[in-house]
Design an enzyme around this catalytic site. Structure first.
Site, PDB file in Angstrom:
ATOM      1  N   GLY A 187       0.461  -1.016   0.447  1.00  0.00           N
ATOM      2  CA  GLY A 187      -0.259   0.011   0.035  1.00  0.00           C
ATOM      3  C   GLY A 187       0.401   1.091  -0.513  1.00  0.00           C
ATOM      4  N   GLY A 198       3.395  -1.394  -9.135  1.00  0.00           N
ATOM      5  CA  GLY A 198       2.759  -1.083  -8.983  1.00  0.00           C
ATOM      6  C   GLY A 198       2.109  -0.378  -8.417  1.00  0.00           C
ATOM      7  N   THR A 223       8.355 -10.101 -13.392  1.00  0.00           N
ATOM      8  CA  THR A 223       7.536  -9.280 -14.105  1.00  0.00           C
ATOM      9  C   THR A 223       7.464  -9.543 -15.269  1.00  0.00           C
ATOM     10  OG1 THR A 223       8.818  -7.437 -13.252  1.00  0.00           O
ATOM     11  CG2 THR A 223       7.061  -7.645 -11.539  1.00  0.00           C
ATOM     12  N   GLN A 264       8.839  -1.947  -4.318  1.00  0.00           N
ATOM     13  CA  GLN A 264       8.661  -3.521  -3.597  1.00  0.00           C
ATOM     14  C   GLN A 264       9.166  -3.202  -2.137  1.00  0.00           C
ATOM     15  OE1 GLN A 264      11.235  -1.919  -6.812  1.00  0.00           O
ATOM     16  NE2 GLN A 264       9.824  -2.715  -7.943  1.00  0.00           N
TER      17      GLN A 264
HETATM   18  P1  GDP Z   1       1.556  -0.818  -3.363  1.00  0.00           P
HETATM   19  O1  GDP Z   1       2.742  -1.594  -4.345  1.00  0.00           O
HETATM   20  O2  GDP Z   1       2.772  -1.032  -2.801  1.00  0.00           O
HETATM   21  O3  GDP Z   1       1.482   0.699  -3.581  1.00  0.00           O
HETATM   22  O4  GDP Z   1       0.522  -1.067  -3.258  1.00  0.00           O
HETATM   23  P2  GDP Z   1       0.058  -2.059  -4.341  1.00  0.00           P
HETATM   24  O5  GDP Z   1      -0.617  -0.609  -5.359  1.00  0.00           O
HETATM   25  O6  GDP Z   1       0.092  -3.273  -5.438  1.00  0.00           O
HETATM   26  O7  GDP Z   1      -1.158  -2.578  -3.821  1.00  0.00           O
HETATM   27  C1  GDP Z   1      -1.681  -2.572  -2.407  1.00  0.00           C
HETATM   28  C2  GDP Z   1      -3.860  -2.304  -2.751  1.00  0.00           C
HETATM   29  O8  GDP Z   1      -3.758  -2.452  -1.679  1.00  0.00           O
HETATM   30  C3  GDP Z   1      -3.877  -0.880  -3.900  1.00  0.00           C
HETATM   31  O9  GDP Z   1      -4.979  -2.437  -4.692  1.00  0.00           O
HETATM   32  C4  GDP Z   1      -4.837  -0.354  -3.130  1.00  0.00           C
HETATM   33  O10 GDP Z   1      -5.814   0.106  -3.067  1.00  0.00           O
HETATM   34  C5  GDP Z   1      -5.396  -1.373  -1.897  1.00  0.00           C
HETATM   35  N1  GDP Z   1      -5.108  -0.764  -0.412  1.00  0.00           N
HETATM   36  C6  GDP Z   1      -3.908  -0.512   0.511  1.00  0.00           C
HETATM   37  N2  GDP Z   1      -4.500   0.075   1.031  1.00  0.00           N
HETATM   38  C7  GDP Z   1      -5.599  -0.794   1.783  1.00  0.00           C
HETATM   39  C8  GDP Z   1      -6.415  -0.685   2.914  1.00  0.00           C
HETATM   40  O11 GDP Z   1      -6.382  -0.201   4.077  1.00  0.00           O
HETATM   41  N3  GDP Z   1      -7.832  -1.272   2.637  1.00  0.00           N
HETATM   42  C9  GDP Z   1      -7.862  -1.572   1.483  1.00  0.00           C
HETATM   43  N4  GDP Z   1      -8.942  -2.761   1.666  1.00  0.00           N
HETATM   44  N5  GDP Z   1      -7.312  -1.458   0.594  1.00  0.00           N
HETATM   45  C10 GDP Z   1      -5.782  -0.864   0.320  1.00  0.00           C
HETATM   46  P1  IMO Z   2       5.610  -2.843  -5.712  1.00  0.00           P
HETATM   47  O1  IMO Z   2       6.812  -1.556  -5.856  1.00  0.00           O
HETATM   48  C1  IMO Z   2       5.789  -6.843  -5.544  1.00  0.00           C
HETATM   49  C2  IMO Z   2       8.936  -9.476  -7.855  1.00  0.00           C
HETATM   50  C3  IMO Z   2       8.462 -10.446  -8.672  1.00  0.00           C
HETATM   51  C4  IMO Z   2       9.767 -11.084  -8.662  1.00  0.00           C
HETATM   52  C5  IMO Z   2      10.536 -10.726  -8.412  1.00  0.00           C
HETATM   53  C6  IMO Z   2      11.473 -10.418  -9.352  1.00  0.00           C
HETATM   54  O2  IMO Z   2       4.434  -2.235  -6.388  1.00  0.00           O
HETATM   55  O3  IMO Z   2       5.307  -2.948  -4.563  1.00  0.00           O
HETATM   56  P2  IMO Z   2      11.395  -8.284 -11.328  1.00  0.00           P
HETATM   57  O4  IMO Z   2      10.953  -8.350 -12.236  1.00  0.00           O
HETATM   58  O5  IMO Z   2      10.964  -7.558 -10.610  1.00  0.00           O
HETATM   59  O6  IMO Z   2      13.036  -9.036 -11.397  1.00  0.00           O
HETATM   60  O7  IMO Z   2      10.996  -9.530 -10.251  1.00  0.00           O
HETATM   61  O8  IMO Z   2      10.105  -9.562  -7.624  1.00  0.00           O
HETATM   62  N1  IMO Z   2       8.235  -7.827  -7.563  1.00  0.00           N
HETATM   63  C7  IMO Z   2       7.254  -7.785  -7.408  1.00  0.00           C
HETATM   64  N2  IMO Z   2       6.403  -7.526  -6.164  1.00  0.00           N
HETATM   65  N3  IMO Z   2       5.371  -5.901  -5.538  1.00  0.00           N
HETATM   66  C8  IMO Z   2       6.163  -5.185  -6.795  1.00  0.00           C
HETATM   67  O9  IMO Z   2       6.062  -3.951  -6.284  1.00  0.00           O
HETATM   68  C9  IMO Z   2       7.127  -6.323  -7.195  1.00  0.00           C
HETATM   69  N4  IMO Z   2       8.364  -5.972  -8.193  1.00  0.00           N
HETATM   70  C10 IMO Z   2       9.022  -6.816  -7.879  1.00  0.00           C
HETATM   71  O10 IMO Z   2       6.853 -10.920  -8.620  1.00  0.00           O
HETATM   72  O11 IMO Z   2       8.885 -12.406  -7.639  1.00  0.00           O
HETATM   73 MG    MG Z   3       2.406  -3.219  -5.941  1.00  0.00          MG
END
Ligand code: GDP
Ligand code: IMO
Ligand code: MG
Length: 435
Positions: A15, A40, A128, A224
């Site tokens: 998050g 992402g 990825t 990450q």
């Molecule tokens: P990041 O890569 O650390 O920025 O996290 P991501 O966006 O990949 O994944 C986190 C997911 O959880 C996203 O879909 C957010 O919209 C959602 N999210 C973040 N905080 C909360 C929370 O407190 N509760 C819920 N239910 N969803 C959340």
């Molecule tokens: P955010 O910023 C979760 C994971 C991939 C794989 C490993 C290596 O959204 O938290 P790579 O393509 O980086 O060589 O893949 O790292 N990975 C992530 N898993 N959130 C990410 O980013 C990630 N970025 C890479 O799934 O296991």
């Molecule tokens: Mg993410």
């Protein structure tokens, strides 16, 4: 010289995007310092949903500088698509700056990522496939393209000539598909990138340090998480960058004494995408329940995330590696309606109790979680009231869960997130982050 950093305390997807967006309200500058578009980051503001990969989360708010530091690997082609996405959503990229030292992800890096994964067979990492590993390999091998090369046409041509041949030979060796481009076509494509963002390329270390000198608020946005760190993560099931605290210095060009507070973004349970050990990972219905409640589908790859209980051995490791001064605990709402919630406090490996994350993957794979069982809580139906009234309005058992984690890690959970929206955030410091 106020600066804040946000770093993932687990395997990513904690998050960070949401918390970065929340804290960037008063930031002047948001800086990405490592990783690339393997990230992402989801930001939800009312009915607008942003899924950012290469752009710093600061682009969502007007008037911020959004800086891509030297430690990031940049896929220009995909970055430009992302720029369109944010422009269509009513934002602008006036504040975007890209380090002249940032390395570029090329198409052959993506092809090599796929070919290397196929070649690994059973030892697949589950990347990825964005070309992250191969781009960092080239950086270390001292043959990568840097963003600043776009501004030096002779150097660029010379590098292109060498690299097309070299990479096609390598792809041939690994059984991958060769690149179809010629020196001329690749040069023309790269000139298109220069045309699009050439005026954003600069020495971002100077920019960041000047901002700090001027007393501006600088927010470092990690990608990450600590467990994916090339040195301190679950190697080889990691990404190829320094995701922990030290990565800020090398990846943004700032000295250690310029980093102020470090916020560890900790999901209330654990997820992981890709291969590698996962001590508290669940199976079957139990895993499915968390996946569905948490919407645990990867933002970058669309893969289902593996799910399990909170692992405090992992969180302790991350805290030690990153120096967390606060926690932002996220997704507590996903744990609503459990009678009991297990939390892993140690591992049992070969009959021994282990408190610190082992380096050995085979030891990790043999580890059994030692659980403390926490009391669960019923869901509440008035999130708005909880947000309005703050922490004390949360169910007592949820506060018990949060406070157990705080005591275990000796770090205060200053931010508690109970929903994906920017507003669904309890700030126990009442917004006082930059004083
Ligand atoms: P990041 O890569 O650390 O920025 O996290 P991501 O966006 O990949 O994944 C986190 C997911 O959880 C996203 O879909 C957010 O919209 C959602 N999210 C973040 N905080 C909360 C929370 O407190 N509760 C819920 N239910 N969803 C959340
Ligand atoms: P955010 O910023 C979760 C994971 C991939 C794989 C490993 C290596 O959204 O938290 P790579 O393509 O980086 O060589 O893949 O790292 N990975 C992530 N898993 N959130 C990410 O980013 C990630 N970025 C890479 O799934 O296991
Ligand atoms: Mg993410």
């Amino acid at each position: 010289m106020p600066s804040l950093a946000i770093i993932g305390a687990q395997w990513g997807d904690e998050g960070k995007g949401k918390i970065t967006d929340y804290l960037s309200g008063e930031a002047d500058m948001v800086v990405r310092f490592q990783g690339g578009n393997n990230a992402g980051h989801t930001i939800i503001v009312g009915d607008r949903v942003f899924k950012l990969h290469g752009l710093p989360s600061g682009v969502v708010r007007p008037g911020k500088l959004a800086v891509i530091g030297n430690g990031v690997v940049v896929n220009m082609e995909e970055l430009l698509v992302e720029v369109e996405h944010v422009l269509e959503n009513g934002c602008n990229i006036d504040g975007l700056r890209i380090s002249d030292r940032a390395h570029l992800i090329m198409n052959y890096h993506k092809k090599l990522d796929g070919a290397e994964e196929a070649y690994r067979g059973k030892g697949v990492v589950g990347t990825t496939k964005k070309g992250i590993g191969p781009a960092y390999q080239d950086k270390m091998a001292r043959i990568g393209f840097r963003a600043g090369d776009l501004l030096e046409e002779d150097l660029l041509k010379e590098k292109i000539r060498f690299l097309i041949g070299y990479k096609n030979d390598l792809l041939g060796m690994l059984g991958g598909e060769r690149c179809g481009c010629t020196v001329e076509s690749l040069f023309a494509k790269m000139m298109g990138w220069k045309e699009a963002v050439g005026d954003r390329i600069c020495d971002t270390s100077v920019l960041i340090n000047d901002a700090l000198d001027a007393g501006d608020n600088v927010l470092f946005e990690g990608a990450q998480g600590a467990m994916l760190d090339i040195d301190h993560g679950t190697y080889p099931y990691v990404t190829s960058s320094a995701t922990c605290g030290g990565g800020i210095c090398t990846g943004a060009g700032v000295a250690p004494n310029r980093i102020g507070q470090v916020i560890g973004c900790l999901k209330a349970y654990t997820t992981r995408v890709g291969e590698g050990p996962f001590v508290t990972g669940l199976q079957g219905e139990e895993e499915r329940r968390l996946q569905v409640k948490g919407g645990e589908i990867g933002v970058t790859t669309g893969r289902s995330r593996r799910c399990g209980w909170l692992d405090l051995v992992v969180a302790e490791h991350a805290t030690r590696m990153c120096g967390f001064t606060s926690l932002a605990m996220t997704k507590l709402d996903v744990l609503n309606d459990y009678e009991e919630i297990p939390v892993c406090t140690a591992y049992r490996i070969d009959g021994e109790t282990v408190e610190h994350l082992p380096a050995s993957i085979s030891r990790m794979q043999r580890a059994e979680p030692v659980y403390k069982t926490m009391k669960g809580w019923k869901s509440w139906n008035d999130t708005e009231a909880v947000v309005r009234e703050g922490y004390d309005a949360l169910p007592a058992e949820m506060r018990g869960y949060i406070e157990y984690v705080e005591d275990f890690l000796k770090v205060p959970a200053d931010i508690v997130s109970i929903g994906p929206d920017r507003n669904e955030t309890i700030d126990r410091r009442g917004g006082r982050w930059w004083d």
